[in-house]
Motif scaffolding. Structure first.
Motif, PDB file in Angstrom:
ATOM      1  N   MET A   1       0.832  -1.205   0.000  1.00 51.52           N
ATOM      2  CA  MET A   1       0.000   0.000   0.000  1.00 51.52           C
ATOM      3  C   MET A   1       0.869   1.259   0.000  1.00 51.52           C
ATOM      4  SD  MET A   1      -3.307  -0.426  -0.047  1.00 51.52           S
ATOM      5  CE  MET A   1      -3.842   1.138   0.646  1.00 51.52           C
ATOM      6  N   PHE A   2       0.289   2.324  -0.462  1.00 53.64           N
ATOM      7  CA  PHE A   2       0.967   3.615  -0.410  1.00 53.64           C
ATOM      8  C   PHE A   2      -0.042   4.686  -0.034  1.00 53.64           C
ATOM      9  CE2 PHE A   2      -0.307   2.983  -4.863  1.00 53.64           C
ATOM     10  CZ  PHE A   2      -1.137   4.074  -5.034  1.00 53.64           C
ATOM     11  N   VAL A   3       0.483   5.817   0.410  1.00 52.67           N
ATOM     12  CA  VAL A   3      -0.345   6.967   0.706  1.00 52.67           C
ATOM     13  C   VAL A   3       0.368   8.216   0.180  1.00 52.67           C
ATOM     14  CG1 VAL A   3       0.660   7.331   3.005  1.00 52.67           C
ATOM     15  CG2 VAL A   3      -1.625   8.217   2.497  1.00 52.67           C
ATOM     16  N   ALA A  13      15.729  14.595   3.773  1.00 47.12           N
ATOM     17  CA  ALA A  13      16.788  13.790   3.149  1.00 47.12           C
ATOM     18  C   ALA A  13      16.291  13.119   1.871  1.00 47.12           C
ATOM     19  CB  ALA A  13      17.309  12.747   4.134  1.00 47.12           C
ATOM     20  N   ASP A  14      15.054  12.652   1.888  1.00 48.95           N
ATOM     21  CA  ASP A  14      14.497  12.001   0.700  1.00 48.95           C
ATOM     22  C   ASP A  14      14.279  12.998  -0.423  1.00 48.95           C
ATOM     23  OD1 ASP A  14      13.933   9.080   1.292  1.00 48.95           O
ATOM     24  OD2 ASP A  14      12.992  10.007   3.027  1.00 48.95           O
ATOM     25  N   LEU A  15      13.812  14.198  -0.102  1.00 55.04           N
ATOM     26  CA  LEU A  15      13.586  15.195  -1.141  1.00 55.04           C
ATOM     27  C   LEU A  15      14.910  15.635  -1.763  1.00 55.04           C
ATOM     28  CD1 LEU A  15      11.319  16.741  -2.537  1.00 55.04           C
ATOM     29  CD2 LEU A  15      11.714  18.621  -0.941  1.00 55.04           C
ATOM     30  N   THR A  69       6.947   0.151   4.504  1.00 54.91           N
ATOM     31  CA  THR A  69       8.363   0.395   4.796  1.00 54.91           C
ATOM     32  C   THR A  69       8.640   1.818   5.270  1.00 54.91           C
ATOM     33  OG1 THR A  69       8.872   1.091   2.534  1.00 54.91           O
ATOM     34  CG2 THR A  69       8.980  -1.286   3.024  1.00 54.91           C
ATOM     35  N   GLY A  70       7.711   2.730   5.000  1.00 48.30           N
ATOM     36  CA  GLY A  70       7.940   4.133   5.335  1.00 48.30           C
ATOM     37  C   GLY A  70       8.824   4.858   4.345  1.00 48.30           C
ATOM     38  N   LYS A  71       9.252   4.186   3.271  1.00 52.20           N
ATOM     39  CA  LYS A  71      10.131   4.806   2.285  1.00 52.20           C
ATOM     40  C   LYS A  71       9.349   5.764   1.378  1.00 52.20           C
ATOM     41  CE  LYS A  71      13.634   1.171   2.133  1.00 52.20           C
ATOM     42  NZ  LYS A  71      14.372   0.206   1.273  1.00 52.20           N
ATOM     43  N   ILE A  72      10.008   6.841   0.968  1.00 56.72           N
ATOM     44  CA  ILE A  72       9.401   7.822   0.085  1.00 56.72           C
ATOM     45  C   ILE A  72       9.611   7.378  -1.361  1.00 56.72           C
ATOM     46  CG2 ILE A  72       9.394  10.222  -0.670  1.00 56.72           C
ATOM     47  CD1 ILE A  72       8.264   9.674   2.163  1.00 56.72           C
ATOM     48  N   MET A  73       8.504   7.203  -2.072  1.00 55.13           N
ATOM     49  CA  MET A  73       8.528   6.671  -3.429  1.00 55.13           C
ATOM     50  C   MET A  73       8.672   7.756  -4.484  1.00 55.13           C
ATOM     51  SD  MET A  73       5.299   4.180  -2.614  1.00 55.13           S
ATOM     52  CE  MET A  73       5.055   3.573  -4.273  1.00 55.13           C
ATOM     53  N   GLY A  74       8.225   8.965  -4.168  1.00 53.40           N
ATOM     54  CA  GLY A  74       8.285  10.048  -5.137  1.00 53.40           C
ATOM     55  C   GLY A  74       7.629  11.295  -4.591  1.00 53.40           C
ATOM     56  N   THR A  75       7.548  12.300  -5.439  1.00 58.62           N
ATOM     57  CA  THR A  75       6.977  13.579  -5.011  1.00 58.62           C
ATOM     58  C   THR A  75       6.218  14.218  -6.166  1.00 58.62           C
ATOM     59  OG1 THR A  75       7.496  15.729  -3.991  1.00 58.62           O
ATOM     60  CG2 THR A  75       9.022  14.925  -5.642  1.00 58.62           C
ATOM     61  N   PHE A 128       8.017  13.501  -9.719  1.00 61.04           N
ATOM     62  CA  PHE A 128       9.126  12.570  -9.906  1.00 61.04           C
ATOM     63  C   PHE A 128       8.872  11.300  -9.103  1.00 61.04           C
ATOM     64  CE2 PHE A 128      13.319  10.711  -9.189  1.00 61.04           C
ATOM     65  CZ  PHE A 128      13.865  10.749 -10.469  1.00 61.04           C
ATOM     66  N   LEU A 129       8.847  10.175  -9.809  1.00 56.97           N
ATOM     67  CA  LEU A 129       8.698   8.860  -9.189  1.00 56.97           C
ATOM     68  C   LEU A 129      10.044   8.153  -9.245  1.00 56.97           C
ATOM     69  CD1 LEU A 129       6.654   6.819  -7.952  1.00 56.97           C
ATOM     70  CD2 LEU A 129       6.370   5.905 -10.273  1.00 56.97           C
ATOM     71  N   ARG A 130      10.515   7.703  -8.110  1.00 55.45           N
ATOM     72  CA  ARG A 130      11.844   7.098  -8.044  1.00 55.45           C
ATOM     73  C   ARG A 130      11.874   5.760  -8.794  1.00 55.45           C
ATOM     74  NH1 ARG A 130      13.761   8.359  -1.849  1.00 55.45           N
ATOM     75  NH2 ARG A 130      15.832   8.472  -2.822  1.00 55.45           N
ATOM     76  N   GLU A 131      13.030   5.449  -9.317  1.00 54.30           N
ATOM     77  CA  GLU A 131      13.219   4.310 -10.215  1.00 54.30           C
ATOM     78  C   GLU A 131      12.630   2.992  -9.690  1.00 54.30           C
ATOM     79  OE1 GLU A 131      14.125   2.499 -13.648  1.00 54.30           O
ATOM     80  OE2 GLU A 131      14.674   4.594 -13.307  1.00 54.30           O
ATOM     81  N   PRO A 132      12.861   2.585  -8.433  1.00 57.90           N
ATOM     82  CA  PRO A 132      12.361   1.278  -7.985  1.00 57.90           C
ATOM     83  C   PRO A 132      10.836   1.164  -7.985  1.00 57.90           C
ATOM     84  CG  PRO A 132      14.046   2.121  -6.488  1.00 57.90           C
ATOM     85  CD  PRO A 132      13.660   3.246  -7.391  1.00 57.90           C
ATOM     86  N   TYR A 133      10.148   2.298  -8.048  1.00 60.79           N
ATOM     87  CA  TYR A 133       8.695   2.275  -7.911  1.00 60.79           C
ATOM     88  C   TYR A 133       7.965   2.579  -9.212  1.00 60.79           C
ATOM     89  CZ  TYR A 133      10.191   2.550  -3.056  1.00 60.79           C
ATOM     90  OH  TYR A 133      10.816   2.307  -1.852  1.00 60.79           O
ATOM     91  N   ARG A 134       8.689   2.590 -10.323  1.00 60.50           N
ATOM     92  CA  ARG A 134       8.060   2.896 -11.607  1.00 60.50           C
ATOM     93  C   ARG A 134       7.397   1.653 -12.183  1.00 60.50           C
ATOM     94  NH1 ARG A 134      12.923   6.743 -14.048  1.00 60.50           N
ATOM     95  NH2 ARG A 134      12.763   8.324 -12.403  1.00 60.50           N
ATOM     96  N   GLN A 135       6.258   1.348 -11.602  1.00 56.25           N
ATOM     97  CA  GLN A 135       5.512   0.162 -12.006  1.00 56.25           C
ATOM     98  C   GLN A 135       4.047   0.331 -11.603  1.00 56.25           C
ATOM     99  OE1 GLN A 135       6.712  -3.274  -9.588  1.00 56.25           O
ATOM    100  NE2 GLN A 135       7.779  -1.850  -8.227  1.00 56.25           N
TER     101      GLN A 135
END
Length: 341
Positions: A1-3, A13-15, A69-75, A128-135
């Motif tokens: 899931m994502f939000v 740091a993620d931005l 995971t709490g990881k930021i996927m994109g912005t 911008f969507l980070r590479e691992p999440y481009r699906q």
């Protein structure tokens, strides 16, 4: 899931990492620590403030977070009114006619005219969507969730919504269009000019840009060939906006000549088709279509997309308790929702 939620200080740091990953031509997010911090501060302020009946110079920045995971996927972001504090430049493509009846000569030529025609418009930006999440549906939701926010908060935005699309440049940041301007007017390479604009230092544009319309046929062939064209990585984003009703009216970026597309806010498909639905909590999701939905908050805005069941007659939507908690809603509360296409 994502939000998808408003950006917070903890996302700094993620931005900054996203700014690095985005590469050349991503003007709205240059690699500058002070600017990144200011963007987050401005976004937090924008989400908190009551704007009244008129759009202000606010910037709304969102992040997509992996809830497991709490990881930021994109912005992605929205600027409420561009050009109010800093000049907002474009080139507009138009035609002139050179006609001599006596000589029976009739020629048309395209010209580029520097303008500020989009001053006051709202801008979709910083996608911008980070590479691992481009699906899957990730990219579509990261972009389109902004339309739910626009639909729910129209008073915060202009009637005209635009999006500047990244133009053609190579991995080194070389732009064929800028190369012609650099050789003839600026003596600055594209990455430097793009960076200066991104950090708000735009005075050099007014000082060095050609003051009169530029005939397109006087540009190098390489520069002519990329006018109105997008970077290969930007093509999916452009197609997505076209599906929402955005169109190109001949405005291009002054650095890389990428197209700027526009739409009337009320005519954007996901804005026009989104409705308010009352939440019903169920144990298991059912349905055939992905539904994009959000709560009705501003500072506590939350959005996601799931395969869910909409009852358009009763104006209800069935979601699980887990999804309700992600969206910070409960049974009987309303959400804004629309089918994801």
């Amino acid at each position: 899931m994502f939000v998808v939620r408003p950006i917070q200080q903890k996302d700094y740091a993620d931005l900054l990492a996203i700014a690095v990953e985005s590469g050349h031509g991503f003007t709205s997010l240059p690699v500058n620590e002070e600017l990144i911090a200011n963007k987050i501060n401005n976004a937090e302020k924008s989400f908190k403030e009551d704007v009244g009946d008129a759009p202000c110079d606010h910037g709304y920045l969102f992040v997509m977070e992996d809830t497991e995971t709490g990881k930021i996927m994109g912005t992605s972001g929205i600027e409420s009114s561009v050009g109010l504090n800093d000049a907002f430049y474009h080139y507009h493509i138009s035609k002139v006619v050179h006609n001599s009846r006596e000589l029976n000569v009739y020629n048309t030529a395209e010209i580029l005219t520097l303008c500020n025609d989009y001053t006051g418009a709202s801008e979709l930006c910083t996608l911008f969507l980070r590479e691992p999440y481009r699906q899957g549906i990730n990219g579509r939701v990261l972009s389109k969730c902004r339309f739910l926010f626009l639909a729910q908060n129209k008073s915060r935005f202009s009637d005209t919504v635009i999006a500047e699309m990244r133009g053609v440049s190579n991995d080194n940041g070389d732009s064929p269009f800028w190369k012609w301007l650099e050789d003839n007017f600026f003596s600055l390479d594209f990455p430097t000019a793009d960076y200066l604009t991104g950090i708000g230092q735009k005075v050099f544009i007014a000082e060095l840009m050609p003051k009169y319309p530029v005939y397109v046929n006087l540009l190098s062939q390489a520069a002519q060939d990329v006018i109105g064209k997008v970077h290969e990585n930007t093509a999916p984003a452009l197609n997505l906006l076209k599906s929402e009703g955005f169109s190109w009216k001949g405005y291009v970026d002054i650095f890389d000549a990428g197209p700027t597309v526009e739409a009337d806010l009320s005519q954007i498909r996901s804005v026009q088709n989104s409705e308010l639905y009352t939440v019903e909590i169920v144990d298991q999701l059912t349905g055939e279509d992905y539904i994009m939905l959000s709560n009705l908050e501003v500072e506590l805005f939350r959005a996601t997309a799931v395969i869910a069941q909409l009852d358009e007659t009763l104006q209800t939507i069935k979601i699980t308790q887990e999804i309700a908690e992600i969206l910070k809603v409960s049974a009987g509360k309303q959400v804004r929702a629309v089918k994801l296409i």
